[in-house]
Design a protein around this motif. Structure first.
Motif, PDB file in Angstrom:
ATOM      1  N   CYS A   1       0.823  -1.224   0.000  1.00  0.00           N
ATOM      2  CA  CYS A   1       0.000   0.000   0.000  1.00  0.00           C
ATOM      3  C   CYS A   1       0.856   1.274   0.000  1.00  0.00           C
ATOM      4  N   ASP A   2       2.014   1.212   0.654  1.00  0.00           N
ATOM      5  CA  ASP A   2       2.881   2.409   0.665  1.00  0.00           C
ATOM      6  C   ASP A   2       3.460   2.641  -0.730  1.00  0.00           C
ATOM      7  N   GLN A   3       3.762   1.543  -1.419  1.00  0.00           N
ATOM      8  CA  GLN A   3       4.281   1.664  -2.780  1.00  0.00           C
ATOM      9  C   GLN A   3       3.200   2.176  -3.733  1.00  0.00           C
ATOM     10  N   ALA A   4       1.983   1.688  -3.552  1.00  0.00           N
ATOM     11  CA  ALA A   4       0.871   2.151  -4.392  1.00  0.00           C
ATOM     12  C   ALA A   4       0.674   3.652  -4.190  1.00  0.00           C
ATOM     13  N   GLN A   5       0.769   4.072  -2.942  1.00  0.00           N
ATOM     14  CA  GLN A   5       0.572   5.507  -2.675  1.00  0.00           C
ATOM     15  C   GLN A   5       1.664   6.349  -3.338  1.00  0.00           C
ATOM     16  N   LEU A   6       2.886   5.833  -3.321  1.00  0.00           N
ATOM     17  CA  LEU A   6       3.968   6.557  -4.006  1.00  0.00           C
ATOM     18  C   LEU A   6       3.637   6.702  -5.496  1.00  0.00           C
ATOM     19  N   MET A   7       3.158   5.608  -6.089  1.00  0.00           N
ATOM     20  CA  MET A   7       2.837   5.672  -7.529  1.00  0.00           C
ATOM     21  C   MET A   7       1.708   6.655  -7.798  1.00  0.00           C
ATOM     22  N   ALA A   8       0.711   6.675  -6.939  1.00  0.00           N
ATOM     23  CA  ALA A   8      -0.390   7.640  -7.117  1.00  0.00           C
ATOM     24  C   ALA A   8       0.156   9.064  -7.026  1.00  0.00           C
ATOM     25  N   ASN A   9       1.071   9.280  -6.089  1.00  0.00           N
ATOM     26  CA  ASN A   9       1.652  10.623  -5.946  1.00  0.00           C
ATOM     27  C   ASN A   9       2.451  11.010  -7.189  1.00  0.00           C
ATOM     28  N   LEU A  10       3.171  10.050  -7.768  1.00  0.00           N
ATOM     29  CA  LEU A  10       3.945  10.335  -8.984  1.00  0.00           C
ATOM     30  C   LEU A  10       3.020  10.621 -10.163  1.00  0.00           C
ATOM     31  N   VAL A  11       1.978   9.821 -10.284  1.00  0.00           N
ATOM     32  CA  VAL A  11       1.013   9.999 -11.380  1.00  0.00           C
ATOM     33  C   VAL A  11       0.404  11.405 -11.297  1.00  0.00           C
ATOM     34  N   LYS A  12       0.092  11.817 -10.064  1.00  0.00           N
ATOM     35  CA  LYS A  12      -0.481  13.164  -9.874  1.00  0.00           C
ATOM     36  C   LYS A  12       0.555  14.239 -10.183  1.00  0.00           C
ATOM     37  N   LEU A  13       1.753  14.033  -9.665  1.00  0.00           N
ATOM     38  CA  LEU A  13       2.818  15.032  -9.810  1.00  0.00           C
ATOM     39  C   LEU A  13       3.107  15.357 -11.268  1.00  0.00           C
ATOM     40  N   ILE A  14       3.149  14.299 -12.102  1.00  0.00           N
ATOM     41  CA  ILE A  14       3.478  14.545 -13.513  1.00  0.00           C
ATOM     42  C   ILE A  14       2.222  14.811 -14.349  1.00  0.00           C
ATOM     43  N   LYS A  15       1.098  14.931 -13.665  1.00  0.00           N
ATOM     44  CA  LYS A  15      -0.191  15.209 -14.336  1.00  0.00           C
ATOM     45  C   LYS A  15      -0.460  14.196 -15.453  1.00  0.00           C
ATOM     46  N   ALA A  16      -0.244  12.932 -15.107  1.00  0.00           N
ATOM     47  CA  ALA A  16      -0.413  11.863 -16.102  1.00  0.00           C
ATOM     48  C   ALA A  16      -1.862  11.767 -16.563  1.00  0.00           C
ATOM     49  N   LYS A  17      -2.012  11.409 -17.856  1.00  0.00           N
ATOM     50  CA  LYS A  17      -3.356  11.162 -18.403  1.00  0.00           C
ATOM     51  C   LYS A  17      -3.486   9.704 -18.848  1.00  0.00           C
TER      52      LYS A  17
ATOM     53  N   GLY B   1       8.314  10.924 -18.854  1.00  0.00           N
ATOM     54  CA  GLY B   1       7.441   9.888 -18.277  1.00  0.00           C
ATOM     55  C   GLY B   1       8.241   8.964 -17.355  1.00  0.00           C
ATOM     56  N   ILE B   2       7.502   8.170 -16.592  1.00  0.00           N
ATOM     57  CA  ILE B   2       8.144   7.310 -15.574  1.00  0.00           C
ATOM     58  C   ILE B   2       7.714   5.858 -15.766  1.00  0.00           C
ATOM     59  N   ILE B   3       8.689   4.955 -15.633  1.00  0.00           N
ATOM     60  CA  ILE B   3       8.360   3.515 -15.581  1.00  0.00           C
ATOM     61  C   ILE B   3       8.720   3.027 -14.177  1.00  0.00           C
ATOM     62  N   ALA B   4       7.753   2.454 -13.486  1.00  0.00           N
ATOM     63  CA  ALA B   4       8.020   1.846 -12.177  1.00  0.00           C
ATOM     64  C   ALA B   4       8.074   0.337 -12.382  1.00  0.00           C
ATOM     65  N   ILE B   5       9.113  -0.275 -11.854  1.00  0.00           N
ATOM     66  CA  ILE B   5       9.302  -1.723 -12.047  1.00  0.00           C
ATOM     67  C   ILE B   5       9.347  -2.384 -10.666  1.00  0.00           C
ATOM     68  N   ASP B   6       8.442  -3.337 -10.460  1.00  0.00           N
ATOM     69  CA  ASP B   6       8.319  -3.926  -9.122  1.00  0.00           C
ATOM     70  C   ASP B   6       9.163  -5.190  -8.955  1.00  0.00           C
ATOM     71  N   ASN B   7       9.428  -5.526  -7.709  1.00  0.00           N
ATOM     72  CA  ASN B   7      10.134  -6.762  -7.323  1.00  0.00           C
ATOM     73  C   ASN B   7      11.549  -6.842  -7.872  1.00  0.00           C
ATOM     74  N   ILE B   8      12.225  -5.727  -7.897  1.00  0.00           N
ATOM     75  CA  ILE B   8      13.554  -5.747  -8.506  1.00  0.00           C
ATOM     76  C   ILE B   8      14.615  -6.340  -7.559  1.00  0.00           C
ATOM     77  N   LEU B   9      14.221  -6.660  -6.325  1.00  0.00           N
ATOM     78  CA  LEU B   9      15.152  -7.376  -5.434  1.00  0.00           C
ATOM     79  C   LEU B   9      14.832  -8.875  -5.400  1.00  0.00           C
ATOM     80  N   TRP B  10      13.615  -9.188  -5.818  1.00  0.00           N
ATOM     81  CA  TRP B  10      13.157 -10.588  -5.922  1.00  0.00           C
ATOM     82  C   TRP B  10      13.514 -11.392  -4.674  1.00  0.00           C
ATOM     83  N   GLY B  11      13.109 -10.845  -3.548  1.00  0.00           N
ATOM     84  CA  GLY B  11      13.326 -11.543  -2.265  1.00  0.00           C
ATOM     85  C   GLY B  11      14.802 -11.762  -1.954  1.00  0.00           C
TER      86      GLY B  11
END
Ligand code: SAM
Ligand code: CA
Length: 253
Positions: free
Chosen positions: A79-95, A197-207
């Motif tokens: 959820c903290d990561q999702a919130q970061l992404m929402a903040n980024l989407v807002k910040l760059i005024k993504a459509k 634009g931004i690309i967010a890539i998840d699980n880049i530590l893969w446990g």
């Protein structure tokens, strides 16, 4: 009484980071010695972070709790990561945004909630049963018209977008599906997003498995290969955040 209890995926990712601290993997950065100062599973510090940062829309929270009960609930983004992404989407005024790997659509809803009314999430998954769990909540939140769910292999959807002339029209992409295809997803997303634009890539530590990828672990091999490639990629700037299971933010130059 905490406002939120630490959700599973945050706990898993943070536990991994806790191990990293404890074993000195992150040494050289003021490695904390006592368990009280590490952010591990059930850590009071992790709870503190969530209590002091998470502002979750009530319907988003409903979908998170519903998903947490699913047998594959651990696949949901933290959820903290999702919130970061929402903040980024807002910040760059993504459509226009792309999500590769929807699952029950927690992050799909998260992004749709912050897009303008004429914004779009192209949501890619191969399993419609998962998305069916989130769909009623997308509607309840009044944002279902912003979500274009495409049920087919994501590579195919990305190729279709490129073929229909949508290169350089997207603002944000989130890559979170089958790890073996991460390099292809990255290359296609890079073509689809605009400069800035931004690309967010998840699980880049893969446990932690990226530290010493086993020969038979194609996912770990691919993620590690991508991490190495991104470091040298002059088309982007990057940051790796030790959040959840690790997330890379690639900023297109
Ligand atoms: N982003 C989601 C969230 O925030 O909750 C979690 C996604 S989950 C880790 C990975 C998803 O990728 C699964 O729903 C799975 O069905 C999907 N997936 C696996 N292979 C795929 C493919 N080739 N194309 C599209 N989706 C795929
Ligand atoms: Ca993930």
């Amino acid at each position: 009484m905490p406002l939120f209890s630490v959700p599973k995926e945050v706990a898993v990712g943070a536990a991994m980071l806790g191990v990293a601290f404890a074993t000195g993997m992150l040494a050289g950065f003021g490695t904390p010695k006592s368990s009280k100062s590490t952010i591990g599973k059930n850590s009071p510090l992790l709870q503190y972070i969530l209590d002091h940062s998470l502002r979750e829309h009530p319907i988003l929270k409903k979908l998170r709790l519903l998903t947490a009960d699913h047998p594959h609930g651990k696949m949901m983004v933290s959820c903290d990561q999702a919130q970061l992404m929402a903040n980024l989407v807002k910040l760059i005024k993504a459509k226009k945004v792309i999500e590769i790997g929807v699952f029950t659509g927690y992050n799909t809803l998260n992004m749709a909630l912050v897009l303008p009314d004429n914004g779009k999430v192209i949501a890619c998954d191969i399993n419609e049963d998962y998305a069916k769990i989130g769909k009623p909540l997308w509607k309840e939140a009044g944002v279902d018209h912003k979500i274009d769910l495409r049920i087919k292999p994501a590579i195919q959807t990305l190729d279709e977008l490129l073929a229909s002339g949508e290169a350089e029209t997207f603002d944000f992409a989130f890559i979170d599906a089958d790890k073996e295809s991460y390099i292809e997803y990255y290359e296609k997303c890079l073509r689809l997003i605009k400069k800035g634009g931004i690309i967010a890539i998840d699980n880049i530590l893969w446990g932690g498995r990226v530290l010493k990828p086993r020969k038979d672990d194609l996912a770990a091999q691919t993620i590690h290969q991508l991490n190495e490639k991104l470091l040298r990629d002059a088309r982007i700037n990057i940051s790796i955040l030790p959040m959840g299971d690790g997330v890379t933010l690639a900023f297109k130059l």
